[in-house]
Design a protein around this motif. Structure first.
Motif, PDB file in Angstrom:
ATOM      1  N   GLU A 536       0.832  -1.205   0.000  1.00  0.00           N
ATOM      2  CA  GLU A 536       0.000   0.000   0.000  1.00  0.00           C
ATOM      3  C   GLU A 536       0.869   1.259   0.000  1.00  0.00           C
ATOM      4  O   GLU A 536       0.562   2.236  -0.689  1.00  0.00           O
ATOM      5  CB  GLU A 536      -0.922  -0.002   1.223  1.00  0.00           C
ATOM      6  CG  GLU A 536      -1.966   1.093   1.197  1.00  0.00           C
ATOM      7  CD  GLU A 536      -2.934   1.001   2.363  1.00  0.00           C
ATOM      8  OE1 GLU A 536      -3.872   1.820   2.403  1.00  0.00           O
ATOM      9  OE2 GLU A 536      -2.753   0.128   3.236  1.00  0.00           O
ATOM     10  N   LEU A 539       2.176   1.828  -3.465  1.00  0.00           N
ATOM     11  CA  LEU A 539       1.141   2.432  -4.314  1.00  0.00           C
ATOM     12  C   LEU A 539       0.936   3.900  -3.974  1.00  0.00           C
ATOM     13  O   LEU A 539       0.625   4.717  -4.839  1.00  0.00           O
ATOM     14  CB  LEU A 539      -0.176   1.675  -4.137  1.00  0.00           C
ATOM     15  CG  LEU A 539      -0.152   0.181  -4.484  1.00  0.00           C
ATOM     16  CD1 LEU A 539      -1.500  -0.451  -4.198  1.00  0.00           C
ATOM     17  CD2 LEU A 539       0.234  -0.045  -5.938  1.00  0.00           C
ATOM     18  N   PRO A 543       2.003   5.707  -7.572  1.00  0.00           N
ATOM     19  CA  PRO A 543       0.738   5.126  -8.035  1.00  0.00           C
ATOM     20  C   PRO A 543       0.756   4.655  -9.480  1.00  0.00           C
ATOM     21  O   PRO A 543      -0.086   3.840  -9.871  1.00  0.00           O
ATOM     22  CB  PRO A 543      -0.257   6.280  -7.853  1.00  0.00           C
ATOM     23  CG  PRO A 543       0.562   7.526  -7.822  1.00  0.00           C
ATOM     24  CD  PRO A 543       1.872   7.133  -7.225  1.00  0.00           C
ATOM     25  N   GLY A 546       3.893   1.527  -9.271  1.00  0.00           N
ATOM     26  CA  GLY A 546       3.721   0.597  -8.158  1.00  0.00           C
ATOM     27  C   GLY A 546       2.860  -0.606  -8.476  1.00  0.00           C
ATOM     28  O   GLY A 546       3.261  -1.753  -8.218  1.00  0.00           O
ATOM     29  N   PRO A 547       1.660  -0.414  -9.059  1.00  0.00           N
ATOM     30  CA  PRO A 547       0.815  -1.570  -9.370  1.00  0.00           C
ATOM     31  C   PRO A 547       1.480  -2.547 -10.337  1.00  0.00           C
ATOM     32  O   PRO A 547       1.289  -3.760 -10.222  1.00  0.00           O
ATOM     33  CB  PRO A 547      -0.428  -0.925  -9.998  1.00  0.00           C
ATOM     34  CG  PRO A 547      -0.458   0.456  -9.438  1.00  0.00           C
ATOM     35  CD  PRO A 547       0.967   0.860  -9.300  1.00  0.00           C
ATOM     36  N   ARG A 580      -6.418   2.193  -3.602  1.00  0.00           N
ATOM     37  CA  ARG A 580      -5.338   2.983  -4.204  1.00  0.00           C
ATOM     38  C   ARG A 580      -5.257   2.739  -5.714  1.00  0.00           C
ATOM     39  O   ARG A 580      -5.094   3.680  -6.507  1.00  0.00           O
ATOM     40  CB  ARG A 580      -4.004   2.602  -3.560  1.00  0.00           C
ATOM     41  CG  ARG A 580      -3.866   3.023  -2.113  1.00  0.00           C
ATOM     42  CD  ARG A 580      -3.421   4.453  -2.002  1.00  0.00           C
ATOM     43  NE  ARG A 580      -3.522   4.929  -0.627  1.00  0.00           N
ATOM     44  CZ  ARG A 580      -3.465   6.196  -0.282  1.00  0.00           C
ATOM     45  NH1 ARG A 580      -3.337   7.134  -1.201  1.00  0.00           N
ATOM     46  NH2 ARG A 580      -3.555   6.558   0.974  1.00  0.00           N
ATOM     47  N   VAL A 581      -5.346   1.466  -6.104  1.00  0.00           N
ATOM     48  CA  VAL A 581      -5.245   1.139  -7.535  1.00  0.00           C
ATOM     49  C   VAL A 581      -6.424   1.745  -8.294  1.00  0.00           C
ATOM     50  O   VAL A 581      -6.253   2.383  -9.344  1.00  0.00           O
ATOM     51  CB  VAL A 581      -5.203  -0.391  -7.737  1.00  0.00           C
ATOM     52  CG1 VAL A 581      -5.151  -0.726  -9.231  1.00  0.00           C
ATOM     53  CG2 VAL A 581      -3.997  -0.987  -7.017  1.00  0.00           C
ATOM     54  N   ASN A 585      -4.960   4.681 -10.412  1.00  0.00           N
ATOM     55  CA  ASN A 585      -4.488   4.041 -11.642  1.00  0.00           C
ATOM     56  C   ASN A 585      -5.632   3.199 -12.215  1.00  0.00           C
ATOM     57  O   ASN A 585      -5.585   1.966 -12.213  1.00  0.00           O
ATOM     58  CB  ASN A 585      -3.266   3.169 -11.336  1.00  0.00           C
ATOM     59  CG  ASN A 585      -2.471   2.837 -12.596  1.00  0.00           C
ATOM     60  OD1 ASN A 585      -3.023   2.786 -13.692  1.00  0.00           O
ATOM     61  ND2 ASN A 585      -1.177   2.603 -12.434  1.00  0.00           N
TER      62      ASN A 585
END
Length: 758
Positions: A536, A539, A543, A546-547, A580-581, A585
């Motif tokens: 987390e 991310l 962002p 990170g994913p 977050r994703v 994103n």
């Protein structure tokens, strides 16, 4: 015969064996002797003497037979071998009562726990950890420091008080035995002191007047030629120190300190050094009992003088009293600061002068305490210590406990120096490298402190250096261990992410992701939460990339949400990661959604609908306000949309959004308008009081990161308004009105109140 029936019979015979009637006693003893080699007898005895409801005489007799049986039959080759591991399977042993009241020295052999590290009281296996817990629960300390048989610690020496034994030595073999002899001496003085404390406590009202009269008779100056009087004064002062808590209401210690004890400390005669030592020790015993804060500066003056005493023992005892003063609840930094420079210099000189490893550790610990309490204010005075520690580290190559003390000192030094600790890197980083390298033998002793030093170094580092980045190679072996140090490992990984996510992730993201995938297979729920919190944070700081870097972990997160993970903390973490994703994103979220649809053989809309439904159902279990706002923002980011599933879940999304508004909105009483209390628009250096620790470099980095986080930069109130307006434009007035009718009228009314002014 079952255990309960056997217990009843054995208990009856034991009761008879405590009788004063020989006609009853003798047959009972004979019966007990016959049972000594019977299977299960010692398990029954164990149940009896741990049963606190039974007669104490019966329990003590059961202990005696249990002890004799251990002596005779617990050897591996004995015809009736007794498994001594029963000792730590049962809580509440009688030994626990004894070890908390009387001085206790236990000697035993054939303790077959080869993976126990006695210096750190750690073990790799569950069975060994349970034995260590038994030792700890009974307030025991194991003193044998060398293996007595082929590298194994089979022979142990356990005590429940400091100073009960001394001169421990391992060496030499009796006859043809393959065991080394363990020799030690039982010391008289500590045992006598413990006995004195017990007697004084029991007969307080009788003994207090006697002791006070003795104190009164010894006031004033002492004839240096009168050895007897000096020895009596030494003993009386010792008694007053030991009985400090009993004498709390009977002694005006503050007046005694000012009128008598300070004068005693100023007598420099050579014959008076035992009294100087005993008086400064006595003050240390009373500091936490009854000692006014206003008198501390007078004590500091005395300590500065005694740290220059000609007698080394007096100086060491003075350092101990200083440590007790620093640890006291009423310690005030402002009173101490005028004496800091001279005390630190004198303590450093003492550290250089003492030669014994244990004494160096002790003085180093006092220095660490000073550094810890004054924090940043130590900076002008640590130059000499910083120059000396590399030499001491080199000299202590064979003394791992001294190296542990050095690590502790370095931890406090780094915290005190803050970002200036980067000047220590030429010495500091190799120390961290060695301490945390599991391929190096010293790691067994140094790892725990080494990890803490690694963490505070990162927290106080102003930038990521190549050397600091290179040390992270040690982390992967540490993660494989899955030991009790995992929590600190995760903190270190997070510190690297906050320090320089791009450089760090570019070099280590792939290996780290692979390690996490392996860890998640056989780790506790708490450990899984810690892993996902790291993800987390990745991310949060990155962002976009990170994913992609941790993509292999996301399907399991998605699956956990769909399946309805039963642990609330775990589910909250899953939703934090996926939120977050989804929010930051969206394109990558669509890829994960498509991947899951293929894996589960379901329609994409069905998967999305299930996820939203589970998210809404679990919203009440998310307790952190930040995560609740994140969930509201993430679900709102699905709007505007013509997707039938999203429109079907529109009511639920609005409900969650209004809940979020209630969490984060505060009303301005003057204007009657609402504002998002989580918004941050600029970074302000916090004002730190004298007793507070200043923010670390990592604290500042987290604040700067928050300034880029949607949770702290996006107004939930405005975000809802913009999303509803966009949905209205997409559907038209009539379509949007029909959609809003699916929402409860009370929720709509609350929403309208929050959106006044838009």
């Amino acid at each position: 015969m079952d255990l309960n029936s056997a217990s009843t019979i054995v208990l009856q015979v034991l009761t008879q064996a405590t009788s004063q009637d020989t006609a009853v006693l003798k047959p009972a003893e004979e019966q007990l002797k016959q049972w000594e080699t019977q299977p299960g007898f010692y398990s029954v005895l164990l149940n009896i003497f741990t049963n606190h409801t039974l007669d104490l005489n019966v329990r003590c007799l059961a202990v005696l037979y249990f002890k004799n049986g251990i002596d005779r039959y617990w050897r591996w080759v004995a015809p009736q071998f007794f498994d001594h591991r029963l000792l730590y399977k049962t809580p509440g042993l009688l030994m626990g009562e004894v070890s908390q009241s009387l001085p206790l020295v236990l000697v035993g052999d054939y303790f077959d726990f080869p993976n126990v590290c006695w210096e750190y009281n750690t073990a790799e296996r569950e069975q060994s950890r349970r034995f260590l817990e038994c030792v700890k629960d009974n307030f025991l300390t194991q003193l044998v420091k060398e293996p007595a048989r082929e590298g194994a610690f089979l022979d142990l020496l356990l005590v429940n008080r400091e100073g009960l034994v001394g001169d421990e030595m391992v060496g030499g073999r009796p006859g043809h035995s393959d065991h080394e002899i363990i020799e030690f001496s039982i010391l008289g003085e500590p045992c006598t002191e413990v006995l004195f404390i017990e007697i004084f406590h029991e007969y307080n009202q009788t003994l207090t007047p006697v002791l006070l009269e003795m104190v009164h008779s010894l006031q004033g100056s002492t004839n240096m030629e009168d050895t007897t009087t000096i020895l009596i004064k030494y003993a009386v002062y010792n008694a007053v120190g030991l009985a400090a808590y009993e004498l709390f209401e009977s002694v005006d210690f503050d007046q005694w300190f000012k009128n008598q004890l300070l004068a005693e400390l100023q007598v420099s005669h050579n014959r008076y050094k035992p009294i100087r030592r005993r008086v400064i020790w006595l003050i240390g015993q009373w500091i936490s009992v009854k000692f006014k804060s206003d008198l501390r500066p007078m004590l500091y003056e005395a300590i500065c003088n005694l740290l220059q005493d000609q007698d080394l023992v007096v100086r060491i005892e003075t350092a101990t009293t200083l440590k007790l003063n620093i640890h006291d609840f009423e310690f005030r930094t402002d009173q101490f600061l005028p004496y800091l420079q001279s005390m630190f210099t004198l303590l450093f000189q003492l550290l250089q002068e003492v030669t014994e490893c244990d004494t160096k550790m002790h003085v180093l610990h006092v220095l660490s305490c000073v550094i810890e309490r004054v924090n940043m204010q130590i900076q002008p005075y640590v130059g000499c210590l910083v120059q000396y520690l590399p030499l001491l580290w080199k000299q202590s190559e064979e003394h791992n406990m001294l190296r542990c003390a050095i690590l502790t000192t370095l931890i406090h030094l780094v915290q005190g120096l803050g970002e200036d600790s980067k000047n220590l890197y030429p010495f500091l980083l190799p120390v961290i490298q060695l301490s945390t390298d599991v391929s190096q033998p010293p790691h067994v002793y140094l790892l725990e402190d080494g990890l803490e030093l690694w963490l505070v170094t990162l927290e106080n580092s102003p930038c990521l250096t190549p050397e600091l980045l290179r040390i992270f190679q040690n982390m992967f072996a540490l993660l494989e261990l899955s030991s009790e140090n995992l929590k600190n490992c995760f903190k270190i990984i997070n510190a690297y992410i906050f320090l320089s996510s791009s450089e760090f992730l570019q070099m280590y993201a792939a290996d780290l992701c692979q390690s996490f995938c392996e860890l998640l297979k056989d780790i506790t729920t708490e450990g899984q939460v810690q892993v996902l919190k790291v993800v987390e944070n990745v991310l949060k700081v990155n962002p976009v990339l990170g994913p992609q870097m941790f993509q292999p972990l996301l399907p399991s997160v998605f699956r956990g949400i769909i399946d309805g993970e039963r642990y609330p903390v775990m589910m909250s973490t899953y939703l934090g990661v996926m939120g977050r994703v989804l929010l930051q994103n969206a394109n990558f979220f669509s890829l994960v959604l498509s991947q899951m649809a293929c894996e589960l053989g379901q329609e994409l809309d069905q998967i999305l609908g299930n996820m939203i439904e589970m998210w809404v159902d679990w919203m009440d279990n998310i307790t952190q306000p930040e995560r609740r706002k994140l969930s509201a923002l993430a679900l709102l980011s699905l709007l505007p949309s013509l997707n039938s599933v999203i429109q079907e879940k529109f009511c639920a999304i609005i409900n969650i959004s209004v809940e979020g508004l209630h969490d984060v909105m505060s009303e301005d009483t003057e204007t009657g308008t609402y504002k998002d209390c989580m918004l941050m628009s600029y970074f302000e250096e916090p004002k730190v009081t004298e007793d507070e620790e200043p923010p670390t470099e990592q604290d500042k980095r987290k604040k700067m990161l928050a300034l880029k986080d949607p949770v702290h930069t996006v107004s939930l109130q405005q975000f809802i308004y913009e999303k509803l307006k966009a949905q209205q434009e997409l559907l038209g007035e009539q379509g949007f009105h029909a959609l809003m009718e699916t929402v409860d009228t009370e929720i709509v009314a609350q929403l309208q109140e929050f959106l006044q002014g838009f």
